[in-house]
Design an enzyme around this catalytic site. Structure first.
Site, PDB file in Angstrom:
ATOM      1  N   SER A  81       0.812  -1.180  -0.166  1.00  0.00           N
ATOM      2  CA  SER A  81       0.197  -0.028   0.023  1.00  0.00           C
ATOM      3  C   SER A  81       0.897   1.282   0.018  1.00  0.00           C
ATOM      4  O   SER A  81       0.125   2.432   0.127  1.00  0.00           O
ATOM      5  CB  SER A  81      -1.029  -0.012   1.097  1.00  0.00           C
ATOM      6  OG  SER A  81      -0.258  -0.310   2.250  1.00  0.00           O
ATOM      7  N   THR A 182      -0.832   3.247   3.718  1.00  0.00           N
ATOM      8  CA  THR A 182      -0.237   4.376   4.194  1.00  0.00           C
ATOM      9  C   THR A 182       0.392   4.089   5.469  1.00  0.00           C
ATOM     10  O   THR A 182       0.272   3.923   6.642  1.00  0.00           O
ATOM     11  CB  THR A 182      -1.451   5.515   4.525  1.00  0.00           C
ATOM     12  OG1 THR A 182      -2.362   5.480   3.339  1.00  0.00           O
ATOM     13  CG2 THR A 182      -0.764   6.648   4.847  1.00  0.00           C
ATOM     14  N   THR A 200       1.836   6.921   0.642  1.00  0.00           N
ATOM     15  CA  THR A 200       1.048   5.931   0.055  1.00  0.00           C
ATOM     16  C   THR A 200       0.865   5.801  -1.260  1.00  0.00           C
ATOM     17  O   THR A 200       0.984   6.712  -2.030  1.00  0.00           O
ATOM     18  CB  THR A 200      -0.588   6.295   0.790  1.00  0.00           C
ATOM     19  OG1 THR A 200      -1.134   4.825   0.733  1.00  0.00           O
ATOM     20  CG2 THR A 200      -1.198   7.363   0.057  1.00  0.00           C
ATOM     21  N   ARG A 210      -7.420   9.658  -8.638  1.00  0.00           N
ATOM     22  CA  ARG A 210      -7.903   9.732  -7.567  1.00  0.00           C
ATOM     23  C   ARG A 210      -6.757   9.933  -6.569  1.00  0.00           C
ATOM     24  O   ARG A 210      -5.768   9.233  -6.607  1.00  0.00           O
ATOM     25  CB  ARG A 210      -8.660   8.409  -7.059  1.00  0.00           C
ATOM     26  CG  ARG A 210      -9.343   8.401  -5.504  1.00  0.00           C
ATOM     27  CD  ARG A 210      -8.239   7.883  -4.475  1.00  0.00           C
ATOM     28  NE  ARG A 210      -9.043   7.823  -3.199  1.00  0.00           N
ATOM     29  CZ  ARG A 210      -8.115   7.530  -2.248  1.00  0.00           C
ATOM     30  NH1 ARG A 210      -6.961   7.127  -2.261  1.00  0.00           N
ATOM     31  NH2 ARG A 210      -8.702   7.489  -1.005  1.00  0.00           N
ATOM     32  N   THR A 233      -4.342   7.082   8.818  1.00  0.00           N
ATOM     33  CA  THR A 233      -4.462   6.057   7.808  1.00  0.00           C
ATOM     34  C   THR A 233      -5.904   5.664   7.581  1.00  0.00           C
ATOM     35  O   THR A 233      -6.691   5.796   8.468  1.00  0.00           O
ATOM     36  CB  THR A 233      -3.561   4.890   8.434  1.00  0.00           C
ATOM     37  OG1 THR A 233      -3.472   3.886   7.172  1.00  0.00           O
ATOM     38  CG2 THR A 233      -4.066   4.286   9.609  1.00  0.00           C
ATOM     39  N   GLY A 234      -6.106   4.874   6.323  1.00  0.00           N
ATOM     40  CA  GLY A 234      -7.507   4.593   6.134  1.00  0.00           C
ATOM     41  C   GLY A 234      -7.996   5.464   5.095  1.00  0.00           C
ATOM     42  O   GLY A 234      -7.401   5.762   4.192  1.00  0.00           O
TER      43      GLY A 234
HETATM   44  N1  GLY Z   1      -5.288   6.913   3.262  1.00  0.00           N
HETATM   45  C1  GLY Z   1      -4.813   6.739   2.105  1.00  0.00           C
HETATM   46  C2  GLY Z   1      -5.602   6.966   0.863  1.00  0.00           C
HETATM   47  O1  GLY Z   1      -6.902   7.235   1.264  1.00  0.00           O
HETATM   48  O2  GLY Z   1      -5.300   7.237  -0.235  1.00  0.00           O
END
Ligand code: GLY
Length: 320
Positions: A81, A182, A200, A210, A233-234
């Site tokens: 990730s 992340t 990330t 995106r 994170t998330g």
């Molecule tokens: N937290 C990383 C993302 O949503 O791209």
């Protein structure tokens, strides 16, 4: 070259500072002045903390520590990730986001950057060599190449295979407890200065273009040297909608402990975002005294803290 650096970092980890990961439920540690200290998201934060600790324990600057720390995750093909080995977008392109911030409030960021192994170091160059905060896409790539970074293929065979498997099903992949993302890192150096970094590959198989919270100062990362710092994170969209890291720093400025501040931010997401059962968000916070804390929306968020040569994994408390 970068692979050699990664391997030597791993060697450092095994020779020097890393202790076996251990689980501890204590989620916040009060102290009068705890420094140097470094904390970062998820289990892969252990190896990243080790690299940061090399800098901090030698009296180095927190900014250098967080950059060196998260570079370990960026170069690790097993971390699916972040950086090299990160999951691609739905068209098979690995696109990376990162930001960095120092004790003077300087910050730099890159988003939608392709083919560069270490977006965090490009973000630092944006901070130090331009009057801007953020560069994106082709412009960020051109800037990186002009500053000596090399183009590389970041899509590993393993990530490509997983993407091709996903393409057959085309199911939406959620950022939940099984799909970690992340690395966010916060550090205080021996002088008491704080810095942070966040990097990330973002949501796996996302729509091309995106960008999540990680390169956005105030969302994925924020700090104020008078107060402390926070990182996230998330699911990036959920974090952006509440300006998560900035909110946590302001809550700490107003007297909340790091854990209380993270909990309030998570509760805000839970209150305002109706689909919150379907995704994960985790926050880390560190105040100027070296008191740290975390809180997550769902169970399963772990983070690593290194202080006084002891580098350990902690389980975050959660809303659900
Ligand atoms: N937290 C990383 C993302 O949503 O791209």
């Amino acid at each position: 070259m970068e692979r050699r650096k990664f391997l030597s970092n791993t060697l450092l980890t095994s020779l020097g500072l890393s202790l076996l990961p251990s689980i501890n439920n204590s989620d916040s540690f009060a102290s009068t002045s705890r420094k140097p200290i470094v904390m970062s998201t998820w289990n892969h934060g252990l190896a990243a903390n080790d690299a940061a600790w090399v800098v901090l324990s030698a009296g180095g600057r927190a900014l250098d520590a967080v950059e060196q720390g998260v570079r370990v995750s960026e170069a690790d093909p097993k971390v699916s990730s972040v950086g090299y080995g990160g999951a691609p977008d739905r068209d098979g392109n690995v696109t990376l986001d990162a930001c960095i911030m120092d004790e003077e409030g300087n910050c730099g960021s890159v988003a939608f950057l392709e083919k560069i192994m270490h977006p965090i170091s490009v973000a630092r160059k944006v901070m130090e060599k331009t009057p801007y905060v953020m560069l994106t896409g082709d412009g960020a790539l051109q800037f990186a190449l002009a500053n000596g970074f090399k183009e590389e293929n970041l899509l590993t065979e393993e990530a490509k295979k997983a993407w091709l498997d996903w393409k057959k099903k085309q199911t939406e992949l959620k950022i939940d407890k099984d799909h970690h993302d992340t690395i966010g890192m916060l550090a205080i150096d021996i002088k008491g200065n704080i810095s942070g970094a966040c990097t990330t590959s973002g949501l796996a198989y996302k729509m091309r273009g995106r960008v999540g919270d990680s390169p956005i100062i105030g969302a994925g990362l924020f700090l104020d040297n008078e107060v402390g710092g926070a990182c996230a994170t998330g699911k990036g969209e959920a974090v952006i909608k509440i300006a998560g890291s900035a909110m946590i720093v302001e809550l700490m400025r107003n007297g909340k402990t790091p854990k209380e501040a993270c909990k309030i931010a998570i509760e805000r997401i839970a209150k305002k975002q109706k689909d919150c059962k379907d995704f994960q968000v985790g926050f880390l916070a560190l105040n100027k005294s070296g008191e740290y804390g975390s809180y997550s929306l769902q169970k399963g968020f772990d983070y690593a803290v290194c202080f006084d040569k002891i580098n350990k994994i902690y389980k975050s408390e959660s809303f659900a």
